[in-house]
Design an enzyme around this catalytic site. Sequence first.
Site, PDB file in Angstrom:
ATOM      1  N   MET A 286       0.838  -1.208   0.000  1.00  0.00           N
ATOM      2  CA  MET A 286       0.000   0.000   0.000  1.00  0.00           C
ATOM      3  C   MET A 286       0.870   1.254   0.000  1.00  0.00           C
ATOM      4  O   MET A 286       0.382   2.356   0.234  1.00  0.00           O
ATOM      5  CB  MET A 286      -0.940  -0.004   1.207  1.00  0.00           C
TER       6      MET A 286
ATOM      7  N   ASN B 184       4.113   3.954   0.982  1.00  0.00           N
ATOM      8  CA  ASN B 184       4.871   4.504   2.126  1.00  0.00           C
ATOM      9  C   ASN B 184       5.928   3.475   2.530  1.00  0.00           C
ATOM     10  O   ASN B 184       5.988   3.025   3.675  1.00  0.00           O
ATOM     11  CB  ASN B 184       3.956   4.878   3.290  1.00  0.00           C
TER      12      ASN B 184
ATOM     13  N   HIS C  83       9.024   1.164   3.504  1.00  0.00           N
ATOM     14  CA  HIS C  83      10.096   1.192   4.499  1.00  0.00           C
ATOM     15  C   HIS C  83      10.980  -0.027   4.265  1.00  0.00           C
ATOM     16  O   HIS C  83      10.763  -0.797   3.308  1.00  0.00           O
ATOM     17  CB  HIS C  83       9.495   1.224   5.901  1.00  0.00           C
TER      18      HIS C  83
ATOM     19  N   GLY D 182      11.110  -2.841   5.652  1.00  0.00           N
ATOM     20  CA  GLY D 182      10.383  -4.121   5.626  1.00  0.00           C
ATOM     21  C   GLY D 182       9.915  -4.444   4.220  1.00  0.00           C
ATOM     22  O   GLY D 182      10.110  -5.544   3.707  1.00  0.00           O
ATOM     23  N   HIS D 183       9.268  -3.460   3.585  1.00  0.00           N
ATOM     24  CA  HIS D 183       8.851  -3.643   2.183  1.00  0.00           C
ATOM     25  C   HIS D 183      10.065  -3.947   1.308  1.00  0.00           C
ATOM     26  O   HIS D 183      10.019  -4.794   0.424  1.00  0.00           O
ATOM     27  CB  HIS D 183       8.191  -2.370   1.644  1.00  0.00           C
TER      28      HIS D 183
ATOM     29  N   GLY E   7       4.735 -10.404   3.863  1.00  0.00           N
ATOM     30  CA  GLY E   7       5.482 -10.309   5.115  1.00  0.00           C
ATOM     31  C   GLY E   7       4.880 -11.174   6.209  1.00  0.00           C
ATOM     32  O   GLY E   7       3.660 -11.262   6.343  1.00  0.00           O
ATOM     33  N   GLU E   8       5.749 -11.776   7.007  1.00  0.00           N
ATOM     34  CA  GLU E   8       5.278 -12.544   8.161  1.00  0.00           C
ATOM     35  C   GLU E   8       4.714 -11.624   9.245  1.00  0.00           C
ATOM     36  O   GLU E   8       4.052 -12.082  10.159  1.00  0.00           O
ATOM     37  CB  GLU E   8       6.432 -13.386   8.741  1.00  0.00           C
TER      38      GLU E   8
ATOM     39  N   ASP F 128       2.337  -9.694   9.007  1.00  0.00           N
ATOM     40  CA  ASP F 128       0.881  -9.862   8.938  1.00  0.00           C
ATOM     41  C   ASP F 128       0.591 -11.359   8.867  1.00  0.00           C
ATOM     42  O   ASP F 128       0.208 -11.886   7.825  1.00  0.00           O
ATOM     43  CB  ASP F 128       0.335  -9.097   7.739  1.00  0.00           C
TER      44      ASP F 128
ATOM     45  N   SER G 209       4.042   1.092   7.925  1.00  0.00           N
ATOM     46  CA  SER G 209       3.722   2.411   7.363  1.00  0.00           C
ATOM     47  C   SER G 209       2.983   3.263   8.375  1.00  0.00           C
ATOM     48  O   SER G 209       3.050   4.480   8.349  1.00  0.00           O
ATOM     49  CB  SER G 209       2.849   2.254   6.110  1.00  0.00           C
TER      50      SER G 209
HETATM   51  P1  AMP Z   1       1.420  -2.994   3.446  1.00  0.00           P
HETATM   52  O1  AMP Z   1       1.991  -1.953   2.549  1.00  0.00           O
HETATM   53  O2  AMP Z   1       1.368  -2.610   4.887  1.00  0.00           O
HETATM   54  O3  AMP Z   1       0.123  -3.572   2.928  1.00  0.00           O
HETATM   55  O4  AMP Z   1       2.452  -4.203   3.408  1.00  0.00           O
HETATM   56  C1  AMP Z   1       2.833  -4.786   2.195  1.00  0.00           C
HETATM   57  C2  AMP Z   1       3.580  -6.065   2.475  1.00  0.00           C
HETATM   58  O5  AMP Z   1       4.749  -5.774   3.232  1.00  0.00           O
HETATM   59  C3  AMP Z   1       2.768  -7.081   3.290  1.00  0.00           C
HETATM   60  O6  AMP Z   1       3.000  -8.381   2.779  1.00  0.00           O
HETATM   61  C4  AMP Z   1       3.323  -6.912   4.676  1.00  0.00           C
HETATM   62  O7  AMP Z   1       3.205  -8.075   5.467  1.00  0.00           O
HETATM   63  C5  AMP Z   1       4.774  -6.603   4.369  1.00  0.00           C
HETATM   64  N1  AMP Z   1       5.404  -5.902   5.490  1.00  0.00           N
HETATM   65  C6  AMP Z   1       4.970  -4.781   6.111  1.00  0.00           C
HETATM   66  N2  AMP Z   1       5.774  -4.450   7.143  1.00  0.00           N
HETATM   67  C7  AMP Z   1       6.758  -5.395   7.176  1.00  0.00           C
HETATM   68  C8  AMP Z   1       7.899  -5.629   8.017  1.00  0.00           C
HETATM   69  N3  AMP Z   1       8.193  -4.814   9.021  1.00  0.00           N
HETATM   70  N4  AMP Z   1       8.678  -6.685   7.732  1.00  0.00           N
HETATM   71  C9  AMP Z   1       8.387  -7.523   6.711  1.00  0.00           C
HETATM   72  N5  AMP Z   1       7.325  -7.365   5.885  1.00  0.00           N
HETATM   73  C10 AMP Z   1       6.516  -6.320   6.121  1.00  0.00           C
END
Ligand code: AMP
Length: 282
Positions: free
Chosen positions: A30, A32, A34, A36-37, A149-150, A152, A188
């Site tokens: 989605m 923003n 970081h 992790g992404h 990501g684990e 979630d 994010s």
């Molecule tokens: P989002 O943009 O929050 O929908 O996340 C996109 C993907 O990045 C999802 O598969 C999340 O599980 C993964 N993700 C978000 N934060 C982290 C993190 N800190 N470490 C690993 N994967 C992450």
Amino acid sequence: MRVIEQVAALRVLVAEWRRQKQTIGFVPTMGNLHSGHRSLVANARSRCDRVIVSVFVNPTQFSAGEDYDDYPRTLEADSKALVEEGVDALFLPKVKALYPHGLENTTMVSIPGLSRELCGAHREGHFDGVLTVINKFLNIVTPDFLFLGEKDFQQLFLVRQMVAELMFPVEVIGVPTYREDDGLAMSSRNVYLSEEKRAKASALFQILSDIQQALVAGSDEYTALEAKGLTQLKKAGFKPDYIEIRRQSDMARAEPGDQMLVVLGAGKLGRARLIDNIQFAR
Ligand code: AMP
């Protein structure tokens, strides 16, 4: 990096790569972005010939009153980061392209049961929205590998179930949670934390770690550990949603003697809703 808004244009690009027998990895986000992404993207880069990343703030996974309108949108920085990671294509669909008949009267994919528990119990319809949009992406992108990501954990579990049951020919890869130095899982939504709240935010990870330690040491006092964790989370300034100990294999509540466990927690800290989990064997 190709930047593509239209579904049809992405299909043309994917067809070309398929003709060249190239493997395709897909990372839905989605935005923003970081570290992790970025670790998901780097993982995809190392495994696949082509990497496609989507940035799409998916309206159907936000419940009423949540932060859909305020969700941080930082496309310029995201785009730069993805170029640095060597991404081949950035997919930026418009809401109208993915939901041509509007958000109310649209086909939804849902898994009853687990979707309504844990985060689903606190975010009505959230996982229906997630599964629906991932379903669309899998049909558009047709990746060989899907990177999630684990962090979630429940989302990863439900997507794996959907992929198996709807027979998508894709391998789902779970990528370990990327953390700040004090243990806080990158998110994010961490940008919503004031300096004061940020200082308290790692309590969630600390509490989950303490529960892990007790379980590894042999405790089967699940209910007592969960209750103590909730009290500690409150003390740290959170409004807790849940702390639960579950089995990894089916995400059912853990029973005495279970060995492959996951301890999950979520709660609001100021404006931010934070979630985290630790998977472990004992
Ligand atoms: P989002 O943009 O929050 O929908 O996340 C996109 C993907 O990045 C999802 O598969 C999340 O599980 C993964 N993700 C978000 N934060 C982290 C993190 N800190 N470490 C690993 N994967 C992450």
